[in-house]
Every structure is written in structure tokens, then in C-alpha cells.
Design an enzyme around this catalytic site. Sequence first.
Site, mmCIF file in Angstrom:
data_model
loop_
_atom_site.group_PDB
_atom_site.id
_atom_site.type_symbol
_atom_site.label_atom_id
_atom_site.label_comp_id
_atom_site.label_asym_id
_atom_site.label_seq_id
_atom_site.Cartn_x
_atom_site.Cartn_y
_atom_site.Cartn_z
ATOM 1 N N LYS A 243 -29.255 57.348 74.266
ATOM 2 C CA LYS A 243 -29.153 57.150 72.830
ATOM 3 C C LYS A 243 -27.686 57.174 72.394
ATOM 4 O O LYS A 243 -26.873 57.871 73.002
ATOM 5 C CB LYS A 243 -29.869 58.289 72.083
ATOM 6 C CG LYS A 243 -31.363 58.387 72.264
ATOM 7 C CD LYS A 243 -31.878 59.613 71.527
ATOM 8 C CE LYS A 243 -33.379 59.813 71.702
ATOM 9 N NZ LYS A 243 -34.154 58.838 70.921
ATOM 10 N N ARG A 319 -44.490 59.312 75.373
ATOM 11 C CA ARG A 319 -45.834 58.830 75.678
ATOM 12 C C ARG A 319 -46.167 58.997 77.163
ATOM 13 O O ARG A 319 -47.335 59.089 77.524
ATOM 14 C CB ARG A 319 -45.994 57.385 75.227
ATOM 15 C CG ARG A 319 -45.134 56.369 75.959
ATOM 16 C CD ARG A 319 -44.942 55.095 75.169
ATOM 17 N NE ARG A 319 -44.072 55.325 74.025
ATOM 18 C CZ ARG A 319 -43.780 54.392 73.112
ATOM 19 N NH1 ARG A 319 -44.294 53.168 73.225
ATOM 20 N NH2 ARG A 319 -42.980 54.680 72.106
#
Length: 465
Positions: A243, A319
Site C-alpha cells: 500500500k 478474504r
Amino acid sequence: MPAPEFADRSAPTLPLWLCRQADEGPELPAGIDGAAAGWARAQGFAGKAGQLCLLPDAKGDLAGALYGTGPRSDRPTRERYCLARAAETLPAGNWRLANLPDGFDAEIAVLGWLLAQYRFARYKKAEAPQARLLCPETLDENRLLAMAEGEFLARDLINTPASDMGPGELEQAAGHLAAQHGAEFAVTTGEALIARNFPMIHAVGRAAAQPPRLLDLRFPGQGPRVTLVGKGVCFDSGGLDIKPAASMALMKKDMGGAANVLGLAQMLARLGMTRDIRLRVLIPAVENAISANAFRPGDILTSRKGLTVEVNNTDAEGRLVLADALALADEEAPDLLISVATLTGAARVALGPDLPPFFCDDDHVAGALQRAGLRHADPVWRMPFWEPYETMIEPAIADLDNAPGGGFAGAITAALFLRRFTTRARHYAHFDIYGWQPTAAPGRPKGGAGQAMRAILHALPEILT
């Protein structure tokens, strides 16, 4: 953790009069004498929401206060907890509600007073409000304290930085909760995750300084099986798809799902509701870090369920760890399976930070959750498991894609991905929360936030009937 508290019933209290705003002036209660009414007019008190007017006695000492609740309205107000500002602005002391206007929601208001007491003071002294409220006898004091305690726990866990809230510290927090309420507590750590078939939890967390782990709490009780799965990514660098700094700044909150399911479990146990259900809490606790053994873009992972997953972005790791935990939960075919996660930025783009979406195929369950959320000032909003988007999560060389390209429907495709691992549960609901209050509001300081906990708490009896 700071403890929410009410005023001692044996202590003297001052009256707090609640006043609605009207066109002709504040609706002063019948118990207010002429001198107090004249004082209020002289001070310009109009009954506006959050407006406070302290009342003196004949000697000039404090005799009570008027507090505005705004105009009569059936629409939601801008401030979620109308008494939270009173708790933050009243002088220190013990107060009681001297009146309750028609249609006034005392439970939500009093809960807001309790929540306004929260301060995160682990690293810096922070003075909490010293005004204490006597719980009205018409309300369940234990229930209100239980809800506030669960919220405080979630806030504390989220607010603590990853230097002091890594997978190991999250394990300690879960273990403390288990010991407090007599729950069984099991932990699978490091290489044992491979041996016990949790390959994606291991893959995501293996590059971190603290090994990945799966936390498993079982509370004593009989009845329907209810399993909560919370995303416990204690810090998310994005992995090899790192990020930018601005996006990494709040990633201590990426374990907000875990914090919220632990806060909910605290509420359920404190209220004795775990006696009537078989509550299980599962938390994959990892840090998504970068090292020589980090998982890579393009890797194919085989999940606990046997489905293969192509990793098209290592920053879509939540996820992956949830999928293994959901597959384990699903093996027991629970009556209700709920996942809670700070999962997608798309959910925030759609609904903002204050209104988390949830996904559920069952209209009865979804209706109960949405009604309970609106009724108890913990709003959630239903979004669809949109079947035509299933093709978006099916890549060419694996069963599933963890990060489909295109930028569309990111919250929906993430929810569809998770649903693939919940084929046996009677009911499944997924909450995509933010877990953070970006700007301070009465009863909701800037920082970690509970979301969906009270909605689930109050919906459970209806769902499981």
C-alpha cells in the site's frame, strides 16, 4: 479497559430536565417553576438539540439543568445519541432524568451517556467526563452496561497499534475473554496451520514477525449453533502489492472484524444469552507483512475447502484468511454463520464510514438485522449477493480470483467470494464494516468503533425463533 458506570443509587442526584424545541419556544416540563423558566429564557435556552442550561437555586448553587432534545420528529436525528453531549458537558456529579418526553427513546439515550465515558488512555492521559447518570428504573441497567462494555472492548482493541496488538496480543485478548466467561479456547499457530489444513491463513501470515494463528472460542450453552468469524489482520501493509503510505496509516484497524465479534461475544456472555445458543467465535489472526517468504501475486493457493484461489493482489488478503475460517465453521452446519470484516474500500465508497453494508440471502434474517440496527442506533444496510457477478471471481486457471480487475462492485464480489465457503450453514450473513470513527461525535470519539454488534445482538432472538 475503562469501565462504563452509572451513578450510585445511594448518592444524592441533581435533576436533568429534557426539553423539546418548538416554534413558540422550548417545551418546558411542568415541574419547572417560574424562576427557572425565566432564567432559561434569559439565557436564550430554546431546547435545541444538545443545548444546555444550568439552573441555580436561591443561593446560587447548582440546582439542576435543562437539556434540549431538538424538535419533535419521526426522522433519524443527526446525533445518534442525544444524551451523549450532556454526559460530556454537564458538571461532574450525579444526575437523574427528571422527565421523559413522549416518544423519547430512553434506552438509546442512556446508552449514549455510557458510551460518552469512553477514553483511550493507554499511552496518554485522557480525562473522561465525570457526570454520572442514575439509570432510570424502567431500563435494564445490566443490559445497558453489557452493551457499553462490549463497545469499549472493541474500541480498545482497534485503537491499540500493531506494536502492542499483533496476532499474539489478539490471542491474549481472546483468551482473557474466554477465561472470563468459561469458554473453551483453542489456538492453532504457525506450521500447525498447514498440518491442520488452514493453508490460506498460513500463506497470508507466514512472512510476519509473529506467526499466524487461528483462534477458536466455544462458549458453554445449548441450542442453535451460532458462529461468528472475525477478520483479525492486525496490520496490513498490503504485502508485496504494498500500500502507499497514506493507505497504510489506519491499517492497525484491519482487525476490526475480530474486535467486533469479541465485543459481541462479551455482550452475549454478560447477558447470559450464550446459555441458549452454542456460540463459537473464530478469528484468523495474522499480519500481512513483507519478507522473503511472503505470498506473491500470481500464486495459486488451495483452501481448506479444496477450492483453488489465484492471488491477483496480495492486498486482498482478508478474504483469504476468512475463507479458511468460514470453511471450518461451515463444517458444523451452524444455524447462523456471520462474518465481520474491514474488507473493502468499495463498501465505504458506496455507503460511507457510518453505515456498513451486509449481505444475506434470507429475507427474514436480513429484515431482522436491518430493523434491529435502525431500532437500536446501530444501522446496517442490506446489499445483494448479485449472482450475475459470480463470473467476475472466476479466473482462467483457478476456481476463484481473490481480486477481480475492473474496479466495479468490489464489496459484492468480495462477499460472493466468501459465500463460496459457506455451503452448509442454514443462514449466512456477511458484514463489511469500517470499524473506525473518522471524526469525533457525541458518544463516538475519533478512533475505533463498534459496528453491527448491537444489530446482531437484538436480531438474534427473532432470527433463531
